[in-house]
Enzyme design. Structure first.
Site, PDB file in Angstrom:
ATOM      1  N   GLU A   1       0.818  -1.223   0.000  1.00 36.44           N
ATOM      2  CA  GLU A   1       0.000   0.000   0.000  1.00 36.44           C
ATOM      3  C   GLU A   1       0.849   1.269   0.000  1.00 36.44           C
ATOM      4  O   GLU A   1       1.271   1.739   1.058  1.00 36.44           O
ATOM      5  CB  GLU A   1      -0.932   0.016   1.223  1.00 36.44           C
TER       6      GLU A   1
ATOM      7  N   LYS B   1      -2.406  -1.842  -3.325  1.00 32.71           N
ATOM      8  CA  LYS B   1      -3.471  -1.001  -2.759  1.00 32.71           C
ATOM      9  C   LYS B   1      -3.054   0.464  -2.872  1.00 32.71           C
ATOM     10  O   LYS B   1      -2.457   1.019  -1.948  1.00 32.71           O
ATOM     11  CB  LYS B   1      -3.695  -1.403  -1.291  1.00 32.71           C
TER      12      LYS B   1
HETATM   13  P1  13P Z   1      -9.325   4.084   3.906  1.00 30.24           P
HETATM   14  O1  13P Z   1     -10.107   3.412   2.800  1.00 30.24           O
HETATM   15  O2  13P Z   1     -10.182   4.645   4.985  1.00 30.24           O
HETATM   16  O3  13P Z   1      -8.293   5.021   3.350  1.00 30.24           O
HETATM   17  O4  13P Z   1      -8.528   2.932   4.655  1.00 30.24           O
HETATM   18  C1  13P Z   1      -7.877   1.978   3.937  1.00 30.24           C
HETATM   19  C2  13P Z   1      -6.653   1.576   4.659  1.00 30.24           C
HETATM   20  O5  13P Z   1      -6.453   0.410   4.933  1.00 30.24           O
HETATM   21  C3  13P Z   1      -5.661   2.599   4.990  1.00 30.24           C
HETATM   22  O6  13P Z   1      -4.490   1.978   5.418  1.00 30.24           O
END
Ligand code: 13P
Length: 341
Positions: A178, A220
């Protein structure tokens, strides 16, 4: 099963048409903020109740293929003593775990940050796996300002994400990688696109260097949008066009699925933007969701900490999951928001 087969089996469960991932892995300070907004004190017991509510949502697995949990949740149980990861599995939802230890300043890069948690990760993963986790998530952040993210931050963060992903795969745990380019700031959508492209380009080089198997990895990312304080909003078609353009330039076709974060978008925006992407020509990867706030916000508001509101909160969560399920097929229209079906 050997490690490769475990990874492949988990990918097949996580990447399904019409489904996405629910991020319910808020750290203790973050869940305290979310609870504060609805007047609920963040005690361990309230967190257990809330996360049980989420996992007990009838038919959660219709539109949710995986759930990201926080370490505390992995060890918690429902009122009747079912471990929460086991309940997820019973619902047809693969349990996963956030494994990073949060972010801190990156030394010699003013305004940039780096994520902690690689030391001892291998041992922690063994424990999480024994508790039922089959995939993991690690988040790095990039701040946009006139001098950030620096080249140093882009390189150092890519290296950390790649090392995390390699360690996970060696343990038979699918990594969700991510890299979040934050929405804070006044920047234009073009600046967000340029930063996101540089971040992803560097990340995939690092993944290659660390021999991470892309077929067994999920990405992500944040969507490409103008900064929150920028004067103009971008419509879903513009967000989709800009986002898909930089993804096509940087993300190899071997990666099975891209599961966006919502990053402060409203639930409706996050669904509409995902839908617009799935209305474009077919892409080499699935375009899906891994939303936290955009899936949970209506449920949190409906719940408000009241036991008699549990069913209403579950209905709100199910509804958001269903609308995002439609967006996976490019079949969402905003009139569905009020239609109730
Ligand atoms: P949000 O969709 O609220 O941004 O959260 C996703 C997430 O896992 C952030 O680390």
């Amino acid at each position: 099963m050997n490690t490769q087969d475990q990874l492949q089996a988990t990918i097949e469960l996580l990447v399904q048409k019409g489904k996405g991932i629910l991020a319910a892995d808020e750290s203790s300070p973050t869940i305290a903020k979310r609870f504060d907004a609805i007047g609920v004190e963040s005690t361990e017991e309230q967190r257990r109740r809330y996360r049980s509510l989420i996992l007990e949502t009838p038919n959660l697995g219709d539109y949710i293929s995986g759930i990201i949990l926080f370490e505390e949740t992995l060890g918690q149980q429902t009122d009747d003593g079912t471990p929460l990861p086991e309940l997820a599995t019973r619902q047809g939802v693969v349990p996963g775990i956030k494994v990073d230890k949060g972010k801190g300043a990156l030394v010699n890069a003013p305004g940039d940050e780096i994520t902690q948690g690689l030391d001892g990760l291998e041992q922690r993963l063994e424990g999480y796996k024994a508790q039922g986790a089959r995939f993991a998530k690690w988040r790095n952040v990039y701040h946009i300002s006139d001098h950030t993210p620096s080249r140093l931050a882009i390189a150092a963060n890519a290296e950390v994400l790649a090392r995390y992903a390699a360690i996970c795969q060696a343990q038979g745990i699918v990594p969700i990688v991510e890299p979040e380019v934050l929405m804070d700031g006044e920047h234009s959508i073009e600046r967000c696109a340029a930063v996101s492209e540089a971040v992803l380009h560097e990340l995939f080089h690092a993944l290659h260097r660390h021999r991470v198997v892309l077929e067994h990895t999920l990405l992500k990312p944040s969507m490409v949008t103008p900064g929150k304080a920028h004067g103009e909003r971008a419509d879903p078609e513009e967000v989709a066009r800009q986002t898909v353009r930089i993804l096509r330039r940087t993300v190899p076709a071997a990666l099975p699925s891209i599961n966006f974060l919502s990053g402060g978008q409203t639930p409706e925006e996050a669904t509409a933007n995902l839908n617009a992407m799935n209305c474009l020509a077919p892409q080499p990867w699935e375009l899906s969701f891994s939303y936290g706030r955009a899936l949970q916000q209506p449920a949190l508001q409906a719940w408000g900490g009241k036991p008699e509101q549990v069913a209403a909160a579950q209905a709100a969560l199910y509804r958001r999951a269903q609308l995002n399920g439609a967006a996976r097929h490019g079949e969402y229209v905003s009139s569905m928001e009020s239609a109730g079906s």
